[in-house]
Design a protein around this motif. Structure first.
Motif, PDB file in Angstrom:
ATOM      1  N   VAL A 338       0.861  -1.227  -0.147  1.00  0.00           N
ATOM      2  CA  VAL A 338       0.097  -0.087  -0.029  1.00  0.00           C
ATOM      3  C   VAL A 338       0.799   1.314  -0.030  1.00  0.00           C
ATOM      4  N   ARG A 339       1.887   1.195   0.718  1.00  0.00           N
ATOM      5  CA  ARG A 339       2.899   2.234   0.893  1.00  0.00           C
ATOM      6  C   ARG A 339       3.419   2.642  -0.689  1.00  0.00           C
ATOM      7  N   ALA A 340       3.951   1.649  -1.289  1.00  0.00           N
ATOM      8  CA  ALA A 340       4.377   1.722  -2.479  1.00  0.00           C
ATOM      9  C   ALA A 340       3.404   2.423  -3.443  1.00  0.00           C
ATOM     10  N   LYS A 341       2.181   2.049  -3.531  1.00  0.00           N
ATOM     11  CA  LYS A 341       1.237   2.639  -4.355  1.00  0.00           C
ATOM     12  C   LYS A 341       1.248   4.308  -4.150  1.00  0.00           C
ATOM     13  N   ILE A 342       0.808   4.445  -2.599  1.00  0.00           N
ATOM     14  CA  ILE A 342       0.484   5.897  -2.333  1.00  0.00           C
ATOM     15  C   ILE A 342       1.991   6.735  -2.643  1.00  0.00           C
ATOM     16  N   ASN A 343       3.226   6.191  -2.535  1.00  0.00           N
ATOM     17  CA  ASN A 343       4.199   6.911  -2.822  1.00  0.00           C
ATOM     18  C   ASN A 343       4.160   7.222  -4.561  1.00  0.00           C
ATOM     19  N   TRP A 344       3.767   6.389  -5.179  1.00  0.00           N
ATOM     20  CA  TRP A 344       3.791   6.631  -6.747  1.00  0.00           C
ATOM     21  C   TRP A 344       2.846   7.662  -6.903  1.00  0.00           C
ATOM     22  N   PHE A 345       1.722   7.794  -6.293  1.00  0.00           N
ATOM     23  CA  PHE A 345       0.670   8.853  -6.495  1.00  0.00           C
ATOM     24  C   PHE A 345       1.291  10.202  -6.231  1.00  0.00           C
ATOM     25  N   ILE A 464       5.042   6.377 -15.453  1.00  0.00           N
ATOM     26  CA  ILE A 464       4.011   5.498 -16.072  1.00  0.00           C
ATOM     27  C   ILE A 464       4.678   4.031 -16.379  1.00  0.00           C
ATOM     28  N   PHE A 465       5.956   3.953 -16.836  1.00  0.00           N
ATOM     29  CA  PHE A 465       6.374   2.716 -17.076  1.00  0.00           C
ATOM     30  C   PHE A 465       6.781   1.974 -15.812  1.00  0.00           C
ATOM     31  N   ALA A 466       6.788   2.550 -14.712  1.00  0.00           N
ATOM     32  CA  ALA A 466       7.205   2.174 -13.428  1.00  0.00           C
ATOM     33  C   ALA A 466       6.054   1.660 -12.546  1.00  0.00           C
ATOM     34  N   ALA A 467       4.816   1.861 -13.058  1.00  0.00           N
ATOM     35  CA  ALA A 467       3.694   1.653 -12.538  1.00  0.00           C
ATOM     36  C   ALA A 467       3.162   0.006 -12.066  1.00  0.00           C
ATOM     37  N   PRO A 468       3.466  -0.856 -13.337  1.00  0.00           N
ATOM     38  CA  PRO A 468       3.330  -2.031 -13.109  1.00  0.00           C
ATOM     39  C   PRO A 468       4.109  -2.644 -11.964  1.00  0.00           C
ATOM     40  N   VAL A 469       5.265  -2.308 -12.076  1.00  0.00           N
ATOM     41  CA  VAL A 469       6.189  -2.905 -11.047  1.00  0.00           C
ATOM     42  C   VAL A 469       5.709  -2.499  -9.584  1.00  0.00           C
ATOM     43  N   ILE A 470       5.405  -1.237  -9.316  1.00  0.00           N
ATOM     44  CA  ILE A 470       4.890  -0.897  -8.037  1.00  0.00           C
ATOM     45  C   ILE A 470       3.540  -1.198  -7.713  1.00  0.00           C
ATOM     46  N   PHE A 471       2.598  -1.569  -8.579  1.00  0.00           N
ATOM     47  CA  PHE A 471       1.067  -1.864  -8.478  1.00  0.00           C
ATOM     48  C   PHE A 471       1.204  -3.388  -8.432  1.00  0.00           C
ATOM     49  N   MET A 472       2.051  -4.183  -9.003  1.00  0.00           N
ATOM     50  CA  MET A 472       1.991  -5.469  -9.012  1.00  0.00           C
ATOM     51  C   MET A 472       2.992  -6.545  -8.577  1.00  0.00           C
TER      52      MET A 472
END
Length: 505
Positions: A338-345, A464-472
């Motif tokens: 969850v922390r990883a996703k929040i950090n991305w946003f 944008i490219f990093a999102a799949p790593v961070i979310f999955m």
């Protein structure tokens, strides 16, 4: 003091439950059973508090932080003024193009050297190049030595590739999973304090210089001495195979690594987690913006003393941001995924907010206008200084947030020292490719507007490219057996010394 039950076991075996404390001070200071004999593991009490042993993750992090305080910290202070302290940035651009070209190669293969030679000697050799780089800039003030300057840049690239890979290996593989953000905060704070103090050198020596001029010889000599001290300090470090964590476990390493096994390990690292390739655009853009900020903003538009002040504020902002990011990323009230996703946003919001302000400022001048006769460099006494000052502070804040996020993302993918060295090697190598290209474009006098737009587009696109790593791919915990895949280690090698499975229970 918060604790949790964590299951540790091999595939197919019953899981063994151990209590893991989240109180970092308690962990680091508590007595660890069965520590080896010798001075590296001796604990000392001061004012009733037991200090961590010498070969502990925290002590080693402090040592590597001060090595970077003296070497790359001073390098950042010098280059933060733009042009390596010179009014014309062309020489520094060419040196840095050579630097980052060599850095790219030795950064990518840096993990191989770290795993083979050990972090101590890799760091010690890495520190030498910074001193030679500063010497070449001093000599260039009094004579034309372009060959020496280019050699110094390329040699520093080799040294820096090794130094930063060793540093990154310590920072993301030594701590436990619950402390990786804090370790970044401690390191980044101490390291950037070097740049802060380094910025005080040119500020103090050029306090009365209200035009845009090259810094004094004394400034360069101060940097040279401090960088040399940093290279010597690196010899005091321990190697990774000596490190014992507070829970008694050791860093996962390859037994008896050969050059062949380590080169093969680069491929195995990508095979273990191929999604890491999607972080490569973040790696590429992580040093790209320095050239624009330091040369097109700080060097181009401000007087010498104001450039030094801006650099001081820039690195102070990095320390503050590192403290905030490091502690928030380790906040145990939220699961790591969850922390990883929040950090991305949050990074998305900061990218558009800060660079939106940067765009408004960039439109007020061009490369041609700052070179035109009659251009007045902005001084801290100028009426329009406050706005650009805060913009430069936010640029520094954003840099630390970006770097902290990358290190934390890599640390969340693995706890293995071997894999971490290779991840950091890829990071520093690809980062340096971006820096080499950026310096080369600036040396070719690319317009300030195009430099700025390239920063914004690369940063936003890489998220944008990093999102799949961070979310999955970022999980709440990386199992020990996953990290051991492809190594000669067994689970017994990395469990705490008093673990029931290790004692035959």
């Amino acid at each position: 003091m918060a604790t949790e039950n964590r299951a540790i076991g091999t595939a197919g075996d019953p899981e063994v439950v151990q209590n893991v404390t989240h109180d970092a001070d308690y962990q680091e200071a508590s007595t660890v059973p069965d520590l080896p004999s010798g001075w590296k593991y001796r604990q000392i009490r001061i004012f009733g508090k037991r200090l961590p042993w010498y070969a502990s993750p925290r002590t080693q992090l402090i040592f590597v932080s001060f090595v970077c305080f003296m070497c790359p910290g001073m390098f950042n202070a010098l280059n933060g003024m733009g042009g390596g302290g010179k009014t014309d940035a062309t020489l520094a651009d060419n040196m840095n193009t050579a630097l980052y070209s060599a850095f790219a190669v030795f950064g990518i293969f840096g993990g191989t050297f770290v795993n083979k030679l050990g972090v101590k000697w890799t760091l010690a050799f890495g520190g030498i190049g910074y001193c030679i780089y500063a010497i070449s800039l001093l000599v260039s003030v009094h004579a034309s030595v372009s060959g020496f300057n280019l050699f110094a840049g390329a040699f520093l690239g080799i040294c820096a590739g090794l130094l930063w890979t060793a540093q990154g290996t310590i920072m993301i593989s030594y701590p436990s999973e619950t402390e990786k953000g804090k370790y970044f905060a401690w390191f980044w704070g101490i390291f950037n304090m070097g740049a802060v103090i380094g910025s005080l050198i040119p500020l103090g020596q050029n306090i009365n210089v209200t035009v845009n001029a090259t810094v004094s010889d004394g400034t360069y000599i101060g940097f040279i001495v401090l960088m040399a001290v940093g290279a010597v300090l690196a010899v005091c470090l321990c190697n990774a195979n000596d490190i014992i964590r507070p829970d008694g476990s050791r860093v996962i390493l390859m037994k008896n690594p050969s050059w062949q096994s380590e080169l093969k390990g680069l491929w195995e690292t990508l095979r273990f987690e191929p999604f890491v390739i999607l972080l490569f655009p973040m790696f590429f853009s992580s040093n790209w913006f320095y050239v624009y900020q330091q040369n097109a903003v700080n060097s181009a538009h401000f007087t010498t003393r104001t450039k030094a002040l801006n650099g001081l504020l820039y690195w102070l902002a990095q320390i503050i941001a590192a403290g905030i990011w490091g502690n928030l990323l380790d906040m145990t009230r939220l699961r790591r995924s969850v922390r990883a996703k929040i950090n991305w946003f949050v990074l998305v919001v900061l990218t558009f907010a800060i660079y939106g302000g940067g765009y408004a400022y960039e439109k007020t001048y061009t490369r041609a206008s700052v070179k035109a006769t009659g251009f007045q460099a902005t001084d801290w006494t100028s009426s329009g200084y406050v706005g650009p000052m805060f913009l430069y502070i936010f640029y520094g804040f954003y840099d630390a947030a970006w770097q902290a996020s990358i290190y934390w993302f890599m640390g969340a993918l693995s706890n293995s020292g071997r894999r971490s060295a290779n991840y950091v090697g890829f990071y520093k190598g690809i980062q340096s490719v971006g820096a080499a290209v950026s310096n080369n474009l600036d040396a070719r006098s690319l317009s300030f507007q195009k430099e700025f737009i390239s920063n914004w587009v690369l940063l936003a696109g890489s998220l944008i490219f990093a999102a799949p790593v961070i979310f999955m791919k970022i999980r709440d915990h990386v199992a020990v057996e996953d990290d051991l895949a492809g190594t000669d280690e067994t689970i017994a090698d990395v469990l705490p010394a008093d673990h029931p499975e290790k004692l035959g229970a």
